[in-house]
Write an enzyme that holds these catalytic residues in place. Structure first.
Site, PDB file in Angstrom:
ATOM      1  N   LYS A   1       0.869  -1.185   0.000  1.00 44.94           N
ATOM      2  CA  LYS A   1       0.000   0.000   0.000  1.00 44.94           C
ATOM      3  C   LYS A   1       0.898   1.224   0.000  1.00 44.94           C
ATOM      4  O   LYS A   1       2.036   1.171   0.473  1.00 44.94           O
ATOM      5  CB  LYS A   1      -0.872   0.006   1.264  1.00 44.94           C
ATOM      6  CG  LYS A   1      -2.102   0.881   1.170  1.00 44.94           C
ATOM      7  CD  LYS A   1      -3.261   0.197   0.481  1.00 44.94           C
ATOM      8  CE  LYS A   1      -4.398   1.145   0.200  1.00 44.94           C
ATOM      9  NZ  LYS A   1      -5.577   0.460  -0.339  1.00 44.94           N
TER      10      LYS A   1
ATOM     11  N   ASP B   1      -6.936   4.375  -4.642  1.00 41.72           N
ATOM     12  CA  ASP B   1      -7.620   4.251  -3.347  1.00 41.72           C
ATOM     13  C   ASP B   1      -8.225   5.638  -3.108  1.00 41.72           C
ATOM     14  O   ASP B   1      -8.414   6.406  -4.070  1.00 41.72           O
ATOM     15  CB  ASP B   1      -6.634   3.843  -2.239  1.00 41.72           C
ATOM     16  CG  ASP B   1      -7.338   3.472  -0.924  1.00 41.72           C
ATOM     17  OD1 ASP B   1      -7.951   2.407  -0.856  1.00 41.72           O
ATOM     18  OD2 ASP B   1      -7.291   4.265   0.043  1.00 41.72           O
TER      19      ASP B   1
HETATM   20  P1  NDP Z   1     -12.939   7.858  -3.022  1.00 42.08           P
HETATM   21  O1  NDP Z   1     -11.866   8.837  -2.802  1.00 42.08           O
HETATM   22  O2  NDP Z   1     -13.468   7.655  -4.403  1.00 42.08           O
HETATM   23  O3  NDP Z   1     -14.183   8.177  -2.077  1.00 42.08           O
HETATM   24  C1  NDP Z   1     -14.035   8.231  -0.684  1.00 42.08           C
HETATM   25  C2  NDP Z   1     -15.357   8.674  -0.085  1.00 42.08           C
HETATM   26  O4  NDP Z   1     -15.263   8.555   1.322  1.00 42.08           O
HETATM   27  C3  NDP Z   1     -15.681  10.112  -0.380  1.00 42.08           C
HETATM   28  O5  NDP Z   1     -17.070  10.265  -0.420  1.00 42.08           O
HETATM   29  C4  NDP Z   1     -15.079  10.829   0.814  1.00 42.08           C
HETATM   30  O6  NDP Z   1     -15.645  12.095   1.109  1.00 42.08           O
HETATM   31  C5  NDP Z   1     -15.384   9.857   1.913  1.00 42.08           C
HETATM   32  N1  NDP Z   1     -14.402  10.007   2.999  1.00 42.08           N
HETATM   33  C6  NDP Z   1     -13.052   9.953   2.892  1.00 42.08           C
HETATM   34  N2  NDP Z   1     -12.476  10.168   4.091  1.00 42.08           N
HETATM   35  C7  NDP Z   1     -13.495  10.357   4.959  1.00 42.08           C
HETATM   36  C8  NDP Z   1     -13.559  10.618   6.347  1.00 42.08           C
HETATM   37  N3  NDP Z   1     -12.449  10.726   7.075  1.00 42.08           N
HETATM   38  N4  NDP Z   1     -14.789  10.749   6.918  1.00 42.08           N
HETATM   39  C9  NDP Z   1     -15.918  10.631   6.171  1.00 42.08           C
HETATM   40  N5  NDP Z   1     -15.917  10.385   4.849  1.00 42.08           N
HETATM   41  C10 NDP Z   1     -14.728  10.255   4.263  1.00 42.08           C
HETATM   42  O7  NDP Z   1     -12.378   6.469  -2.418  1.00 42.08           O
HETATM   43  P2  NDP Z   1     -12.877   4.994  -2.686  1.00 42.08           P
HETATM   44  O8  NDP Z   1     -14.339   4.972  -2.916  1.00 42.08           O
HETATM   45  O9  NDP Z   1     -11.982   4.386  -3.698  1.00 42.08           O
HETATM   46  O10 NDP Z   1     -12.521   4.285  -1.293  1.00 42.08           O
HETATM   47  C11 NDP Z   1     -13.448   4.217  -0.215  1.00 42.08           C
HETATM   48  C12 NDP Z   1     -13.021   3.124   0.747  1.00 42.08           C
HETATM   49  O11 NDP Z   1     -12.958   1.874   0.043  1.00 42.08           O
HETATM   50  C13 NDP Z   1     -11.627   3.287   1.372  1.00 42.08           C
HETATM   51  O12 NDP Z   1     -11.641   2.728   2.671  1.00 42.08           O
HETATM   52  C14 NDP Z   1     -10.747   2.438   0.474  1.00 42.08           C
HETATM   53  O13 NDP Z   1      -9.573   2.016   1.134  1.00 42.08           O
HETATM   54  C15 NDP Z   1     -11.677   1.278   0.208  1.00 42.08           C
HETATM   55  N6  NDP Z   1     -11.374   0.474  -0.966  1.00 42.08           N
HETATM   56  C16 NDP Z   1     -11.314   1.026  -2.203  1.00 42.08           C
HETATM   57  C17 NDP Z   1     -11.022   0.247  -3.290  1.00 42.08           C
HETATM   58  C18 NDP Z   1     -11.057   0.776  -4.682  1.00 42.08           C
HETATM   59  O14 NDP Z   1     -10.948  -0.038  -5.615  1.00 42.08           O
HETATM   60  N7  NDP Z   1     -11.233   2.062  -4.899  1.00 42.08           N
HETATM   61  C19 NDP Z   1     -10.695  -1.180  -3.144  1.00 42.08           C
HETATM   62  C20 NDP Z   1     -10.885  -1.688  -1.801  1.00 42.08           C
HETATM   63  C21 NDP Z   1     -11.181  -0.869  -0.762  1.00 42.08           C
HETATM   64  P3  NDP Z   1     -14.860  13.444   0.733  1.00 42.08           P
HETATM   65  O15 NDP Z   1     -15.039  13.578  -0.739  1.00 42.08           O
HETATM   66  O16 NDP Z   1     -15.511  14.498   1.533  1.00 42.08           O
HETATM   67  O17 NDP Z   1     -13.423  13.213   1.128  1.00 42.08           O
END
Ligand code: NDP
Length: 445
Positions: A126, A166
């Site tokens: 990571k 991510d």
């Molecule tokens: P994105 O950046 O596309 O979206 C993240 C979302 O989560 C946004 O809506 C963001 O809001 C919100 N968010 C981020 N940090 C916080 C916080 N501290 N409190 C509340 N909301 C928060 O990321 P992903 O959708 O790719 O990833 C989301 C989760 O899924 C993560 O845990 C990631 O590790 C996991 N994941 C992702 C994968 C992938 O293929 N993308 C694979 C496996 C797991 P804002 O815009 O306000 O920051």
């Protein structure tokens, strides 16, 4: 040899001070495989636990870049190459101000077991940076990505370490990173996944984590003779995972009533239909606005600074970030008759919340199983790149579905406790065995 989980954790905490999320991730895994280790003492004799919590390599570097005013900015970059026992390091890059070594070690550690569960040959890694793409211009994001890759390129490669996206790293960032890698190394290879379709990407990769999470939840529901049809679903986040989880729930006949971002949540009791979701995708992926704007457009309620867990639902798909469901949230969900939680995000439920879910015997799919679809299709992207060919949408989707079913079967095999399936235990034991056995086969390295 350690006599208890606590004794082992004392060493981990002393060796890795101030890395709370890493401690939390290690504790969860070690607790759930402890009995299995006692029944199979060769893992203890070969010190697999001590070895598996130590990353093979950690790279930490300076990322200098210029903003639009010409001012020099400096961020910190990282790559944690955690375990290569079953394949090249594989895991995403996170760009978010909260990124620290402890967070990336927690994510890299989880990734080892998740990748093992996918049945594909991928090790765990990571990386990322404390850079915040939010509020930055296109030019600033590109300058940062180019500087980040100028250092990272010497540590990665298609048979060494293959990063992906991510939080904060989507198709745009992967494009800038790939372009810079190609320019420096003068080679067009599958060194990153999540690439654009025109330049080596795989169909279904953007959808894979969200779709995979819903496929996994569907498998869990089937164990109770149930399905998504007619279910009310609470989703958190509004990024990549949340968007495609919502899309798949709608397709399977469920109703998604919430989404969120780091500022708050929206609640739409009518349900987020395909048109509303299209609007959210444009808001988040193109206009890069806030989820609050949803209620100006479609009505419903906006809950400032709150997470969505107060909404009445049958199924919850936490898909934003780590530790976004605490004990109180978990109790509220259970009280409101939510009976299935599948983690789209990594470690969104804290240990107390997990305890509530397991104690109440609800279906609980931990992230390393439920969100493994993303990295699984990244693995399929690597396969296609190696073969210099591209599979069609249906082929990749069918492979994703079959992988999620296999992961469910593995969890069931190792997690059965009477009539209840403890998916946390099942996922951790199944993921551990393959990696630990491979480490033993390869000697003390
Ligand atoms: P994105 O950046 O596309 O979206 C993240 C979302 O989560 C946004 O809506 C963001 O809001 C919100 N968010 C981020 N940090 C916080 C916080 N501290 N409190 C509340 N909301 C928060 O990321 P992903 O959708 O790719 O990833 C989301 C989760 O899924 C993560 O845990 C990631 O590790 C996991 N994941 C992702 C994968 C992938 O293929 N993308 C694979 C496996 C797991 P804002 O815009 O306000 O920051």
């Amino acid at each position: 040899m350690y006599k208890t989980v606590d004794a082992f954790m004392e060493t981990v905490i002393a060796k890795n001070p101030a890395q709370d999320e890493f401690h939390q991730a290690v504790q969860e895994v070690v607790e759930s495989i402890w009995d299995y280790l006692q029944d199979n003492p060769h893992y203890m004799h070969t010190k697999i636990l001590d070895r598996i919590v130590e990353p093979e390599r950690v790279v930490m570097f300076r990322v200098p870049w210029r903003d639009d005013q010409g001012t020099v900015q400096v961020n910190r970059g990282y790559r944690v190459e955690f375990n290569s026992a079953i394949g090249p390091y594989k895991g995403g890059l996170r760009f978010h101000p909260s990124v620290s070594l402890g967070i990336l070690k927690f994510l890299g550690f989880e990734q080892i077991f998740k990748n093992s569960l996918t049945t594909l040959p991928m090790g765990g890694g990571k990386g990322g940076s404390d850079f915040d793409p939010k509020g930055k211009s296109e030019n600033e994001v590109m300058s940062f990505c180019q500087s980040f890759m100028t250092e990272l390129n010497r540590h990665i490669g298609p048979v060494t370490d293959v990063p992906a996206g991510d939080i904060g790293v989507g198709g745009r960032e992967i494009g800038y990173l790939f372009g810079q890698y190609k320019r420096i190394r003068n080679e067009f290879t599958g060194v990153l996944t999540g690439k654009g379709l025109n330049w080596g990407g795989s169909l279904i990769r953007p959808e894979a984590t969200g779709y995979g999470c819903v496929y996994f939840a569907d498998e869990m529901l089937k164990t109770r003779g149930d399905s998504f049809k007619g279910k009310t679903v609470a989703v958190s986040g509004s990024g990549n995972v949340a968007q495609f989880a919502t899309e798949k729930v709608i397709e399977l006949g469920g109703k998604v009533v919430t989404l969120s971002d780091s500022s708050g949540s929206i609640y739409d009791p009518e349900g987020i239909d395909t048109n509303k979701l299209k609007w959210v995708m444009d808001l988040k992926n193109i206009r890069r606005g806030r989820i609050k704007e949803y209620t100006d457009q479609f009505g419903g309620e906006y809950w400032e600074g709150k997470r969505p867990w107060g909404a009445k639902c049958d199924v919850a798909l936490p898909s934003a970030t780590q530790n976004e469901i605490n004990k109180e949230d978990a109790e509220t969900l259970v009280k409101n008759n939510c009976f299935c939680v599948a983690e789209g995000a990594n470690m969104p439920s804290d240990p107390d919340a997990i305890e509530v879910f397991v104690k109440n015997k609800i279906l609980f799919g931990p992230g390393k199983a439920a969100n493994a679809g993303g990295v699984a299709v990244s693995g399929l992207e690597m396969s296609q790149n190696s073969m210099l060919m591209a599979w069609n949408r249906d082929e990749v989707d069918a492979k994703l579905k079959s992988i999620m079913t296999c992961i469910h079967q593995a969890c069931e095999k190792y997690g059965k406790e009477g009539s209840y399936i403890n998916y946390v235990k099942g996922a951790n034991i199944a993921g551990f065995i393959k990696v630990a056995d491979s480490m033993i086969d390869q000697g003390v390295v």
